[in-house]
Design a protein around this motif. Structure first.
Motif, PDB file in Angstrom:
ATOM      1  N   ALA A   1       0.870  -1.199   0.201  1.00 39.91           N
ATOM      2  CA  ALA A   1       0.155  -0.052   0.018  1.00 39.91           C
ATOM      3  C   ALA A   1       0.928   1.309   0.005  1.00 39.91           C
ATOM      4  O   ALA A   1       0.573   2.141  -0.743  1.00 39.91           O
ATOM      5  CB  ALA A   1      -0.989  -0.011   1.175  1.00 39.91           C
ATOM      6  N   ALA A   2       1.779   1.183   0.837  1.00 44.37           N
ATOM      7  CA  ALA A   2       2.680   2.376   0.810  1.00 44.37           C
ATOM      8  C   ALA A   2       3.404   2.575  -0.501  1.00 44.37           C
ATOM      9  O   ALA A   2       3.473   3.746  -1.030  1.00 44.37           O
ATOM     10  CB  ALA A   2       3.962   2.380   2.014  1.00 44.37           C
ATOM     11  N   ALA A   3       4.015   1.460  -0.926  1.00 45.00           N
ATOM     12  CA  ALA A   3       4.781   1.809  -2.314  1.00 45.00           C
ATOM     13  C   ALA A   3       3.721   2.322  -3.417  1.00 45.00           C
ATOM     14  O   ALA A   3       4.199   2.827  -4.563  1.00 45.00           O
ATOM     15  CB  ALA A   3       5.370   0.383  -2.777  1.00 45.00           C
ATOM     16  N   GLY A   4       2.515   1.705  -3.345  1.00 46.35           N
ATOM     17  CA  GLY A   4       1.608   1.961  -4.363  1.00 46.35           C
ATOM     18  C   GLY A   4       0.843   3.442  -4.163  1.00 46.35           C
ATOM     19  O   GLY A   4      -0.136   3.955  -4.959  1.00 46.35           O
ATOM     20  N   ARG A   5       1.050   3.982  -2.969  1.00 41.28           N
ATOM     21  CA  ARG A   5       0.389   5.405  -2.306  1.00 41.28           C
ATOM     22  C   ARG A   5      -1.071   4.912  -2.716  1.00 41.28           C
ATOM     23  O   ARG A   5      -1.783   5.855  -3.012  1.00 41.28           O
ATOM     24  CB  ARG A   5       0.948   6.543  -3.258  1.00 41.28           C
ATOM     25  CG  ARG A   5       2.444   6.863  -3.142  1.00 41.28           C
ATOM     26  CD  ARG A   5       2.837   7.821  -3.934  1.00 41.28           C
ATOM     27  NE  ARG A   5       4.424   8.342  -3.884  1.00 41.28           N
ATOM     28  CZ  ARG A   5       4.869   9.326  -4.583  1.00 41.28           C
ATOM     29  NH1 ARG A   5       4.112  10.092  -5.334  1.00 41.28           N
ATOM     30  NH2 ARG A   5       6.257   9.285  -4.586  1.00 41.28           N
ATOM     31  N   LEU A   6      -1.625   3.936  -1.784  1.00 47.31           N
ATOM     32  CA  LEU A   6      -2.995   3.831  -2.084  1.00 47.31           C
ATOM     33  C   LEU A   6      -3.735   4.094  -0.896  1.00 47.31           C
ATOM     34  O   LEU A   6      -4.827   4.406  -0.991  1.00 47.31           O
ATOM     35  CB  LEU A   6      -2.990   2.113  -1.734  1.00 47.31           C
ATOM     36  CG  LEU A   6      -2.489   1.275  -2.835  1.00 47.31           C
ATOM     37  CD1 LEU A   6      -2.818  -0.171  -2.858  1.00 47.31           C
ATOM     38  CD2 LEU A   6      -2.644   1.751  -4.178  1.00 47.31           C
ATOM     39  N   GLY A   7      -2.855   4.974  -0.020  1.00 48.96           N
ATOM     40  CA  GLY A   7      -3.750   5.446   1.315  1.00 48.96           C
ATOM     41  C   GLY A   7      -3.585   4.580   2.544  1.00 48.96           C
ATOM     42  O   GLY A   7      -2.903   3.693   2.686  1.00 48.96           O
TER      43      GLY A   7
END
Length: 244
Positions: A166-172
């Motif tokens: 999630a952090a790597a994809g900036r998903l929230g």
């Protein structure tokens, strides 16, 4: 309660009888007996002894592994599934003091109960015989898992994995919504995982930890598959990063 002589023999440690009995006392039994002490404090203690023993062995035996890889291996070896497997080889479940409700729902083979009791027994060994004896017991019973590829693979810490993805994809932001049903001694938990306000997966289990891990695993699979939308409609904020 069964005679614990055979269990003591399998453990290879002469644990004080009263301390061992406490380590085998599940909260469901304690509740039915009017609120006598449970094994939860010993579980807390044993968790630390287990963590230290495994961490020390991993650090010394794997000088080239990164901190992240060491942490993943430790998580696999001390996971509920792995500890329950060790407990089953000891037939630990047949010695646990359980309330009637847990007996009727196959509590003697529940992974969460077995793993918690295993940690409590480690705590009991520490109190009875000291840190070196307790560590030796841990390495004798659990040490073989440190090089077991099946355990290391199955013990993936999905909560950490989904956090990284999630952090790597900036998903929230990640948010677990957990609800419990049933009586205190036999609760079932359901967890829903939201990332950036969007639900990606859910899971159930006899503990909050297991329910959250299952929800995280389901969510990670959905992200890795490049699902076009969340579990219950809508769209993902973005696709998972390559190689996740």
């Amino acid at each position: 309660m069964r005679n614990t002589a055979e269990l003591t023999k399998r453990l290879g440690v002469d644990i004080d009888p009263e301390t061992l009995r406490l380590a085998l006392t599940h909260r469901s039994y304690a509740y039915e007996k009017g609120g006598i002490p449970t094994n939860e404090r010993l579980e807390f203690l044993g968790d630390s002894v287990l963590g230290l023993s495994v961490t020390d062995a991993l650090y010394r035996d794997n000088p080239t592994l990164s901190e992240g890889e060491l942490a993943k291996r430790r998580s696999a070896v001390v996971s509920t599934k792995a500890l329950a497997g060790v407990a089953r080889t000891l037939d630990l479940g047949s010695y646990v003091l359980l309330g009637q409700g847990e007996k009727l729902t196959n509590g003697r083979d529940k992974a969460s109960i077995l793993a918690d009791t295993m940690e409590a027994v480690i705590g009991a060994a520490y109190l009875s015989r000291g840190i070196e004896t307790a560590r030796a017991m841990v390495m004798r019973l659990i040490g073989p898992l440190l090089t077991d590829s099946a355990v290391l693979g199955n013990g993936t810490d999905w909560k950490t994995r989904i956090q990284e993805t999630a952090a790597a994809g900036r998903l929230g932001a990640i948010d677990y919504r957990v609800e419990g049903t049933g009586p205190d001694h036999a609760r079932t938990f359901t967890a829903r995982l939201l990332i950036g306000g969007v639900e990606y997966g859910s899971g159930r289990g006899p503990s909050k930890k297991e329910a959250e891990q299952t929800a995280a695993a389901e969510s990670w699979v959905a992200l890795a598959a490049g699902a076009p939308g969340p579990v219950h409609g809508g769209t993902h904020a973005s696709s998972p990063p390559a190689g996740s």
